[in-house]
Design a protein around this motif. Sequence first.
Motif, PDB file in Angstrom:
ATOM      1  N   ASP A  36     -49.487  -0.968  14.806  1.00  0.00           N
ATOM      2  CA  ASP A  36     -48.591  -0.832  15.467  1.00  0.00           C
ATOM      3  C   ASP A  36     -48.613  -1.090  16.685  1.00  0.00           C
ATOM      4  O   ASP A  36     -47.392  -1.923  17.272  1.00  0.00           O
ATOM      5  CB  ASP A  36     -48.284   0.622  15.687  1.00  0.00           C
ATOM      6  N   MET A  37     -49.455  -1.304  17.382  1.00  0.00           N
ATOM      7  CA  MET A  37     -49.763  -1.960  18.974  1.00  0.00           C
ATOM      8  C   MET A  37     -49.443  -3.748  18.892  1.00  0.00           C
ATOM      9  O   MET A  37     -49.010  -3.976  19.670  1.00  0.00           O
ATOM     10  CB  MET A  37     -50.898  -1.104  19.702  1.00  0.00           C
ATOM     11  N   PHE A  38     -50.771  -3.595  17.642  1.00  0.00           N
ATOM     12  CA  PHE A  38     -50.921  -5.198  17.633  1.00  0.00           C
ATOM     13  C   PHE A  38     -48.606  -5.929  17.287  1.00  0.00           C
ATOM     14  O   PHE A  38     -47.685  -6.560  17.612  1.00  0.00           O
ATOM     15  CB  PHE A  38     -51.242  -6.223  16.444  1.00  0.00           C
ATOM     16  N   ALA A  39     -48.260  -4.477  15.874  1.00  0.00           N
ATOM     17  CA  ALA A  39     -46.724  -5.304  15.980  1.00  0.00           C
ATOM     18  C   ALA A  39     -46.136  -5.648  17.157  1.00  0.00           C
ATOM     19  O   ALA A  39     -45.231  -6.624  17.579  1.00  0.00           O
ATOM     20  CB  ALA A  39     -46.773  -4.592  14.681  1.00  0.00           C
ATOM     21  N   SER A  40     -45.656  -4.062  17.741  1.00  0.00           N
ATOM     22  CA  SER A  40     -45.639  -4.250  19.294  1.00  0.00           C
ATOM     23  C   SER A  40     -45.486  -4.908  20.047  1.00  0.00           C
ATOM     24  O   SER A  40     -44.496  -5.794  20.742  1.00  0.00           O
ATOM     25  CB  SER A  40     -45.513  -2.779  20.186  1.00  0.00           C
ATOM     26  N   MET A  41     -46.737  -5.239  20.614  1.00  0.00           N
ATOM     27  CA  MET A  41     -47.122  -6.564  21.576  1.00  0.00           C
ATOM     28  C   MET A  41     -46.749  -8.348  20.839  1.00  0.00           C
ATOM     29  O   MET A  41     -45.898  -8.762  21.625  1.00  0.00           O
ATOM     30  CB  MET A  41     -48.746  -6.846  21.674  1.00  0.00           C
ATOM     31  N   TYR A  42     -46.242  -7.769  19.617  1.00  0.00           N
ATOM     32  CA  TYR A  42     -46.188  -9.992  18.987  1.00  0.00           C
ATOM     33  C   TYR A  42     -44.186  -9.171  19.193  1.00  0.00           C
ATOM     34  O   TYR A  42     -44.048 -10.700  19.587  1.00  0.00           O
ATOM     35  CB  TYR A  42     -46.173  -9.733  17.495  1.00  0.00           C
ATOM     36  N   GLU A  43     -44.074  -8.727  18.531  1.00  0.00           N
ATOM     37  CA  GLU A  43     -42.256  -8.494  18.637  1.00  0.00           C
ATOM     38  C   GLU A  43     -41.153  -9.038  20.367  1.00  0.00           C
ATOM     39  O   GLU A  43     -41.133  -8.836  20.355  1.00  0.00           O
ATOM     40  CB  GLU A  43     -42.128  -6.379  18.650  1.00  0.00           C
ATOM     41  N   ALA A  44     -42.507  -8.063  21.522  1.00  0.00           N
ATOM     42  CA  ALA A  44     -42.426  -8.122  22.921  1.00  0.00           C
ATOM     43  C   ALA A  44     -43.086  -9.342  23.596  1.00  0.00           C
ATOM     44  O   ALA A  44     -42.046  -9.530  24.651  1.00  0.00           O
ATOM     45  CB  ALA A  44     -42.888  -6.476  23.204  1.00  0.00           C
ATOM     46  N   ASP A  45     -43.697 -10.249  22.455  1.00  0.00           N
ATOM     47  CA  ASP A  45     -43.779 -11.708  23.590  1.00  0.00           C
ATOM     48  C   ASP A  45     -45.314 -11.581  23.740  1.00  0.00           C
ATOM     49  O   ASP A  45     -44.481 -11.913  25.243  1.00  0.00           O
ATOM     50  CB  ASP A  45     -42.693 -12.614  23.627  1.00  0.00           C
ATOM     51  N   GLY A  46     -46.191 -10.263  24.166  1.00  0.00           N
ATOM     52  CA  GLY A  46     -46.996 -10.027  24.781  1.00  0.00           C
ATOM     53  C   GLY A  46     -47.762 -10.258  24.836  1.00  0.00           C
ATOM     54  O   GLY A  46     -48.349 -10.836  23.148  1.00  0.00           O
ATOM     55  N   VAL A  47     -49.319 -10.515  25.220  1.00  0.00           N
ATOM     56  CA  VAL A  47     -50.341 -11.209  25.446  1.00  0.00           C
ATOM     57  C   VAL A  47     -51.952  -9.991  24.842  1.00  0.00           C
ATOM     58  O   VAL A  47     -52.323 -10.213  24.698  1.00  0.00           O
ATOM     59  CB  VAL A  47     -50.828 -12.519  25.777  1.00  0.00           C
ATOM     60  N   GLY A  48     -51.576  -8.333  25.325  1.00  0.00           N
ATOM     61  CA  GLY A  48     -51.835  -7.725  25.828  1.00  0.00           C
ATOM     62  C   GLY A  48     -51.162  -6.456  25.477  1.00  0.00           C
ATOM     63  O   GLY A  48     -50.162  -6.107  25.778  1.00  0.00           O
ATOM     64  N   LEU A  49     -52.116  -5.242  24.661  1.00  0.00           N
ATOM     65  CA  LEU A  49     -51.002  -3.983  25.282  1.00  0.00           C
ATOM     66  C   LEU A  49     -51.813  -2.718  24.768  1.00  0.00           C
ATOM     67  O   LEU A  49     -53.013  -2.875  23.960  1.00  0.00           O
ATOM     68  CB  LEU A  49     -49.822  -3.749  23.865  1.00  0.00           C
TER      69      LEU A  49
END
Length: 182
Positions: A36-49
């Motif tokens: 879920d963290m990877f999905a959330s990070m990619y959805e938000a265009d982040g490089v870390g979460l």
Amino acid sequence: MTGQARPITLVGTPVLHQPCRPVEEFDAALAELVADMFASMYEADGVGLAANQIGVDLRVFVYDCPDEDGVHQKGVVVNPTLELPDLDHRHLDDSEEGCLSVPGPHASVARPDQATCHGFDTTGAPVTVVGTGLLARCLQHETDHLNGKLYIDRISKRARKRVLKELEELMAEAAASASSES
């Protein structure tokens, strides 16, 4: 395992401003959280979460970003401990930094240009990540999150005030735009 994107927790939410609890169970629930963290990070265009950026009070972060050589690094660190070069070997990088929990504004934050993070993967196996460039910044930024710190806690009061004012204006614009569309 494909994760489900969750909403990003914003500055001011208590879970972002207190140290997170250590992970004690390396189980299917942890693997699901990481997905879920990877999905959330990619959805938000982040490089870390960090986990607390989706409201979960656990010492876990994910990353997917390049090092100083442009080599993409991707992974997860559970219960991280950060190791920085000693003062004699430390070189600061004063680059712009942003945060998914402070969406929009950026500010210069001086951080060591190298960092090593020790911890565990989702199965409990030890991992060590050595970071340079953006990856070094990311390792420090995400570990800060798990310690209850945001990048705005590392800048001057004046710069912090500017960032929070800019965020407030962006949020007001977004709210006005949303209400005019309904």
